[in-house]
Design a protein around this motif. Structure first.
Motif, PDB file in Angstrom:
ATOM      1  N   LEU A  36       0.821  -1.203   0.000  1.00  0.00           N
ATOM      2  CA  LEU A  36       0.000   0.000   0.000  1.00  0.00           C
ATOM      3  C   LEU A  36       0.860   1.260   0.000  1.00  0.00           C
ATOM      4  N   VAL A  37       1.946   1.277   0.782  1.00  0.00           N
ATOM      5  CA  VAL A  37       2.853   2.423   0.805  1.00  0.00           C
ATOM      6  C   VAL A  37       3.497   2.630  -0.562  1.00  0.00           C
ATOM      7  N   VAL A  38       3.965   1.524  -1.152  1.00  0.00           N
ATOM      8  CA  VAL A  38       4.576   1.616  -2.481  1.00  0.00           C
ATOM      9  C   VAL A  38       3.557   2.110  -3.494  1.00  0.00           C
ATOM     10  N   MET A  39       2.328   1.603  -3.382  1.00  0.00           N
ATOM     11  CA  MET A  39       1.281   2.000  -4.311  1.00  0.00           C
ATOM     12  C   MET A  39       0.949   3.485  -4.172  1.00  0.00           C
ATOM     13  N   ALA A  40       0.992   3.997  -2.916  1.00  0.00           N
ATOM     14  CA  ALA A  40       0.724   5.418  -2.713  1.00  0.00           C
ATOM     15  C   ALA A  40       1.774   6.269  -3.422  1.00  0.00           C
ATOM     16  N   GLY A  41       3.069   5.919  -3.288  1.00  0.00           N
ATOM     17  CA  GLY A  41       4.114   6.658  -3.977  1.00  0.00           C
ATOM     18  C   GLY A  41       3.984   6.591  -5.480  1.00  0.00           C
ATOM     19  N   VAL A  42       3.706   5.380  -5.987  1.00  0.00           N
ATOM     20  CA  VAL A  42       3.533   5.219  -7.434  1.00  0.00           C
ATOM     21  C   VAL A  42       2.324   6.013  -7.924  1.00  0.00           C
ATOM     22  N   SER A  43       1.250   6.040  -7.106  1.00  0.00           N
ATOM     23  CA  SER A  43       0.044   6.769  -7.499  1.00  0.00           C
ATOM     24  C   SER A  43       0.322   8.260  -7.624  1.00  0.00           C
ATOM     25  N   LEU A  44       1.107   8.812  -6.673  1.00  0.00           N
ATOM     26  CA  LEU A  44       1.448  10.237  -6.758  1.00  0.00           C
ATOM     27  C   LEU A  44       2.271  10.545  -8.004  1.00  0.00           C
ATOM     28  N   LEU A  45       3.248   9.692  -8.308  1.00  0.00           N
ATOM     29  CA  LEU A  45       4.079   9.915  -9.490  1.00  0.00           C
ATOM     30  C   LEU A  45       3.251   9.817 -10.769  1.00  0.00           C
ATOM     31  N   LEU A  46       2.413   8.772 -10.850  1.00  0.00           N
ATOM     32  CA  LEU A  46       1.586   8.627 -12.047  1.00  0.00           C
ATOM     33  C   LEU A  46       0.566   9.760 -12.146  1.00  0.00           C
ATOM     34  N   GLY A  47       0.004  10.171 -10.986  1.00  0.00           N
ATOM     35  CA  GLY A  47      -0.953  11.277 -11.010  1.00  0.00           C
ATOM     36  C   GLY A  47      -0.320  12.570 -11.475  1.00  0.00           C
ATOM     37  N   ARG A  48       0.907  12.820 -11.015  1.00  0.00           N
ATOM     38  CA  ARG A  48       1.597  14.037 -11.440  1.00  0.00           C
ATOM     39  C   ARG A  48       1.901  13.996 -12.931  1.00  0.00           C
ATOM     40  N   ALA A  49       2.336  12.841 -13.414  1.00  0.00           N
ATOM     41  CA  ALA A  49       2.640  12.723 -14.842  1.00  0.00           C
ATOM     42  C   ALA A  49       1.389  12.923 -15.689  1.00  0.00           C
ATOM     43  N   LEU A  50       0.276  12.315 -15.280  1.00  0.00           N
ATOM     44  CA  LEU A  50      -0.960  12.455 -16.046  1.00  0.00           C
ATOM     45  C   LEU A  50      -1.493  13.882 -15.979  1.00  0.00           C
ATOM     46  N   ALA A  51      -1.407  14.509 -14.784  1.00  0.00           N
ATOM     47  CA  ALA A  51      -1.867  15.892 -14.660  1.00  0.00           C
ATOM     48  C   ALA A  51      -1.038  16.829 -15.543  1.00  0.00           C
ATOM     49  N   GLY A  52       0.285  16.618 -15.566  1.00  0.00           N
ATOM     50  CA  GLY A  52       1.127  17.433 -16.430  1.00  0.00           C
ATOM     51  C   GLY A  52       0.787  17.271 -17.892  1.00  0.00           C
ATOM     52  N   ARG A  53       0.471  16.037 -18.284  1.00  0.00           N
ATOM     53  CA  ARG A  53       0.128  15.795 -19.687  1.00  0.00           C
ATOM     54  C   ARG A  53      -1.210  16.435 -20.051  1.00  0.00           C
ATOM     55  N   VAL A  54      -2.166  16.365 -19.115  1.00  0.00           N
ATOM     56  CA  VAL A  54      -3.477  16.949 -19.391  1.00  0.00           C
ATOM     57  C   VAL A  54      -3.398  18.475 -19.465  1.00  0.00           C
ATOM     58  N   LEU A  55      -2.588  19.094 -18.578  1.00  0.00           N
ATOM     59  CA  LEU A  55      -2.524  20.551 -18.501  1.00  0.00           C
ATOM     60  C   LEU A  55      -1.500  21.164 -19.451  1.00  0.00           C
ATOM     61  N   ARG A  56      -0.700  20.353 -20.135  1.00  0.00           N
ATOM     62  CA  ARG A  56       0.337  20.896 -21.014  1.00  0.00           C
ATOM     63  C   ARG A  56      -0.240  21.808 -22.101  1.00  0.00           C
ATOM     64  N   PRO A  57      -1.325  21.435 -22.792  1.00  0.00           N
ATOM     65  CA  PRO A  57      -1.863  22.374 -23.797  1.00  0.00           C
ATOM     66  C   PRO A  57      -2.304  23.700 -23.193  1.00  0.00           C
ATOM     67  N   LEU A  58      -2.854  23.681 -21.981  1.00  0.00           N
ATOM     68  CA  LEU A  58      -3.274  24.924 -21.349  1.00  0.00           C
ATOM     69  C   LEU A  58      -2.075  25.799 -21.012  1.00  0.00           C
ATOM     70  N   ARG A  59      -0.963  25.178 -20.572  1.00  0.00           N
ATOM     71  CA  ARG A  59       0.238  25.963 -20.276  1.00  0.00           C
ATOM     72  C   ARG A  59       0.795  26.595 -21.538  1.00  0.00           C
ATOM     73  N   LEU A  60       0.759  25.859 -22.650  1.00  0.00           N
ATOM     74  CA  LEU A  60       1.234  26.421 -23.913  1.00  0.00           C
ATOM     75  C   LEU A  60       0.365  27.593 -24.352  1.00  0.00           C
ATOM     76  N   ILE A  61      -0.952  27.474 -24.179  1.00  0.00           N
ATOM     77  CA  ILE A  61      -1.852  28.565 -24.544  1.00  0.00           C
ATOM     78  C   ILE A  61      -1.598  29.784 -23.665  1.00  0.00           C
ATOM     79  N   THR A  62      -1.395  29.568 -22.368  1.00  0.00           N
ATOM     80  CA  THR A  62      -1.129  30.677 -21.443  1.00  0.00           C
ATOM     81  C   THR A  62       0.163  31.402 -21.800  1.00  0.00           C
ATOM     82  N   ALA A  63       1.227  30.622 -22.082  1.00  0.00           N
ATOM     83  CA  ALA A  63       2.512  31.237 -22.418  1.00  0.00           C
ATOM     84  C   ALA A  63       2.421  32.035 -23.723  1.00  0.00           C
ATOM     85  N   ALA A  64       1.736  31.475 -24.716  1.00  0.00           N
ATOM     86  CA  ALA A  64       1.596  32.182 -25.990  1.00  0.00           C
ATOM     87  C   ALA A  64       0.765  33.447 -25.836  1.00  0.00           C
TER      88      ALA A  64
END
Length: 384
Positions: free
Chosen positions: A85-113
């Motif tokens: 469960l502890v290992v899964m919690a760490g993996v979940s945070l890493l995967l969640g951060r990666a997925l959140a970054g991928r989802v928000l990447r187009p919005l960051r590009l639009i904001t910067a432009a």
């Protein structure tokens, strides 16, 4: 919906994805733990009891052994589940951060432009490609807004320019008519006096129209004469050209110019900026008072500072002087003391060159005007 602070949406997505992964892991481990409750592994050694009485004791010993084995297996499963469960919690945070970054990447590009687009380059567009989803719809909406803003700015610039030019024709006609009337043999004294007053008013209107054109160019125009400009040189030229006005008011001028106050931009506009600051110090000054002019730089900015003496001013009123037609107090409302565009033109020119205008009421009395511009070494190009 309230404005979210930087990083809040990404953090929320990360926690959401992590919670989903973690909940799935907890459910999977719970099912495995429940399913393992009825299965007991471990085989007791087969022994032949020597007699019937000993058989009962042997059976009780085997039952105790089975209970101990089952308890040991349960503890091992529980410890393993907690570790997983502890290992899964760490993996979940890493995967969640990666997925959140991928989802928000187009919005960051639009904001910067969008941040790179200003009044000087409204012709640029985001032009986001990809599937027709919500992100592309947002980008297309921003592009449509930029197109409307560009059309509005262009219409405003054309109106100011056309109106200023069109008004010059009747002014020139009026001036010519006055000259003809005064040039007649033996003109009446009233005619000469009236012509003098009208010429003064015509000069003021010409000056006002010229201010409109400069303000429109500074706010929305293109700099075709971009070059390295020395603020020290512009300050000395402005003071020299106004030596007669300075002498007429018996003003004491203290000049402290540096040698490296270089910036980059339109020499004509920057020269007008310096002239307006010096004119402001002369026109709105008292007889026999003083003016201090200085230039310096700190590697990032080149600065022109003009200070004057006088009465103590209200900072709230001083802050409004950068707006068109704003004057300070009753002594600045007279038409003979300018059109109220001088410092607003300075502010517009400074902003168009990536700089700023700072107005401060001096505690001991008078006004401090500072025009800070990017130095030539670190000056970012201002897109036309």
């Amino acid at each position: 919906m309230g404005k979210l602070r930087s990083g809040t949406v990404g953090l929320r997505f990360t926690l959401l994805y992590a919670a989903v992964f973690l909940a799935s892991g907890i459910g999977l481990l719970a099912l495995a733990y429940v399913a393992s409750g009825g299965d007991v592994t471990g085989v007791a050694p087969e022994q032949r009891p020597p007699d019937p009485g000993g058989a009962e004791q042997h059976i009780r010993d085997l039952e105790r052994q089975l209970v101990d084995v089952h308890a040991q297996q349960s503890r091992q499963l529980l410890v393993g589940s907690l570790i997983a469960l502890v290992v899964m919690a760490g993996v979940s945070l890493l995967l969640g951060r990666a997925l959140a970054g991928r989802v928000l990447r187009p919005l960051r590009l639009i904001t910067a432009a969008t941040r790179r687009i200003s009044a000087e380059n409204l012709h640029q567009r985001l032009a986001v490609s990809g599937p027709a989803d919500e992100v592309k719809e947002l980008a297309d909406t921003v592009d449509s807004l930029l197109a409307r803003l560009e059309a509005s700015f262009a219409a405003q610039r054309r109106f100011v320019g056309n109106a200023s030019h069109e008004l010059r024709t009747p002014l020139a006609t009026i001036r010519a008519s006055l000259d003809v009337a005064v040039a007649k043999p033996h003109p009446a004294a009233q005619t000469v006096a009236l012509a003098g007053r009208l010429r003064t008013e015509l000069d003021r209107v010409d000056h006002l129209l010229d201010g409109f054109l400069v303000l429109a160019r500074a706010q929305h125009g293109a700099f075709v004469d971009r070059a390295s400009v020395h603020l020290d040189e512009l300050a000395v030229e402005a003071l020299t050209a106004r030596a007669a006005d300075i002498a007429a008011k018996s003003l004491t001028v203290d000049v402290e110019v540096g040698a490296d106050a270089w910036t980059r931009g339109s020499r004509a506009l920057l020269s007008r900026m310096v002239e307006n600051v010096v004119d402001n110090a002369i026109v709105h000054n008292e007889e026999g008072d003083w003016i201090r002019v200085s230039t310096d730089h700190d590697g990032a900015e080149a600065r022109l500072v003009v200070e004057t003496g006088g009465r103590v001013l209200d900072q709230d009123q001083v802050d409004r002087l950068a707006q068109p037609f704003e004057r300070l107090g009753a002594d600045r409302t007279g038409s003979e003391k300018g059109s109220g565009l001088g410092l607003s033109i300075v502010a517009a020119i400074a902003e168009a060159h990536g700089g700023r205008l700072v107005l401060r009421a001096r505690p001991e009395g008078g006004l401090r005007v500072e025009a800070a511009l990017p130095s030539a070494a670190g000056c970012a190009e201002v897109a036309p």
